[in-house]
Write an enzyme that holds these catalytic residues in place. Structure first.
Site, PDB file in Angstrom:
ATOM      1  CB  SER A 142      63.881  -1.797  33.111  1.00  0.00           C
ATOM      2  OG  SER A 142      62.768  -1.561  33.936  1.00  0.00           O
ATOM      3  CD  GLU A 236      67.170  -2.578  40.325  1.00  0.00           C
ATOM      4  OE1 GLU A 236      66.185  -2.360  39.592  1.00  0.00           O
ATOM      5  OE2 GLU A 236      68.313  -2.824  39.884  1.00  0.00           O
ATOM      6  CG  HIS A 266      65.131   0.638  37.813  1.00  0.00           C
ATOM      7  ND1 HIS A 266      65.173  -0.735  37.772  1.00  0.00           N
ATOM      8  CD2 HIS A 266      64.381   1.039  36.741  1.00  0.00           C
ATOM      9  CE1 HIS A 266      64.473  -1.161  36.732  1.00  0.00           C
ATOM     10  NE2 HIS A 266      63.992  -0.109  36.086  1.00  0.00           N
TER      11      HIS A 266
END
Length: 298
Positions: A142, A236, A266
């Protein structure tokens, strides 16, 4: 906590650290407090220790007869997350890859806006470079994936050896938040959204241009990048970040591998550790990383 505070031997081409102009929202403080109250798990067969690299607290996960080093940068939109929360995944990375995994507790926004996080990542990376003849592999999920890619941009600008490889899991690579998948995957991504991305980007950037490649490495010069593995969910909102980054790397002539997995959340490998898909992706990561590690025991 062990400290490795050797003085810097590089001149990093990074903007100066800035003072925050935003207060910490109460709901963000509450989310952090609830996360930080969770106990740090032990992992059989992995030596887990606290180390400070310069000013940055880190957790080191070392398997028996570790070979090479990997730097892991956690996710959380640059405003959440910690090495305490990431230790379980870092330990699994260590077992799967055979590397000594160093997870860095870089400073978070809004208290510490851009470029505090790149400064911290650079400081830890430089210390790891000094410990071995071979550059470490860098992994991030991320926002941590975006930070890992930004670290490579900073290395290339600063004349510092780039990592031996780069692994990006559900990486946030463009803080302009304009990708089409924010809308096309809005109904299937339960962990991240366009609104959350815009809020997190505002708290992190605090007026700094989103098109700076140190914040949005998708927009950078990628010619110097090392072999890179991209993993993302087809469900995602950050899917397009990975797809666009992989295409840009390929155009730059960088060895690039990609794994796009349907039906998973995610950042699934680091957040949902016990999913079968997480174990499968960890195996993909390990097969990519192992050949890139230093051959001598670390």
């Amino acid at each position: 906590m062990t400290s490795t505070g050797a003085p810097s031997s590089y001149t990093w081409q990074l903007p100066p650290v800035r003072t925050s102009t935003q207060a910490t929202p109460p709901e963000l403080a509450e989310r952090r407090a609830s996360m930080d109250s969770l106990p740090r798990p032990a992992h059989p067969g992995v030596d887990i220790s606290d180390v400070r690299y310069g000013d940055v607290p880190c957790v080191v996960c070392a398997p028996p007869q570790a070979r090479g080093t990997a730097l892991y940068l956690h996710g959380g939109g640059y405003r959440l997350g910690s090495v305490a929360l990431s230790t379980a995944f870092a330990a699994r990375l260590a077992v799967a890859t055979g590397a000594r995994v160093v997870a860095a507790d870089y400073r978070l926004a809004p208290e510490h806006p851009f470029p505090a996080a790149p400064h911290d990542a650079a400081q830890v990376y430089e210390r790891l470079l000094s410990e071995s003849d071979a550059p470490p592999v860098v992994l991030g999920d991320s926002a941590g994936g975006g930070l890992g890619a930004a670290l490579v941009v900073a290395c290339a600008r600063s004349g510092v050896s780039v990592p031996g490889g780069l692994v990006l899991l559900s990486a946030w690579l463009d803080l302009r938040c304009a990708a089409g998948s924010y809308r096309s995957r809005a109904a299937t991504d339960q962990l991240f959204s366009l609104d959350a991305a815009r809020q997190a980007a505002d708290q992190y950037l605090q007026g700094h241009p989103a098109d700076d490649p140190l914040a949005s490495p998708l927009l950078g010069d990628l010619d110097a990048f090392p072999p890179t593995l991209l993993c993302a969910s087809t469900d995602e909102v950050l899917l397009d970040d990975s797809v666009a980054f992989g295409s840009a790397l390929a155009r730059a002539g960088v060895a690039t591998s990609a794994s796009y997995v349907p039906g998973v959340p995610h950042a699934w490998p680091s957040v949902f550790l016990d999913l079968p898909a997480s174990a499968e992706t960890l195996d993909v990561v390990a097969r990519f990383v192992r050949p890139l590690l230093a051959k001598e025991p670390s």
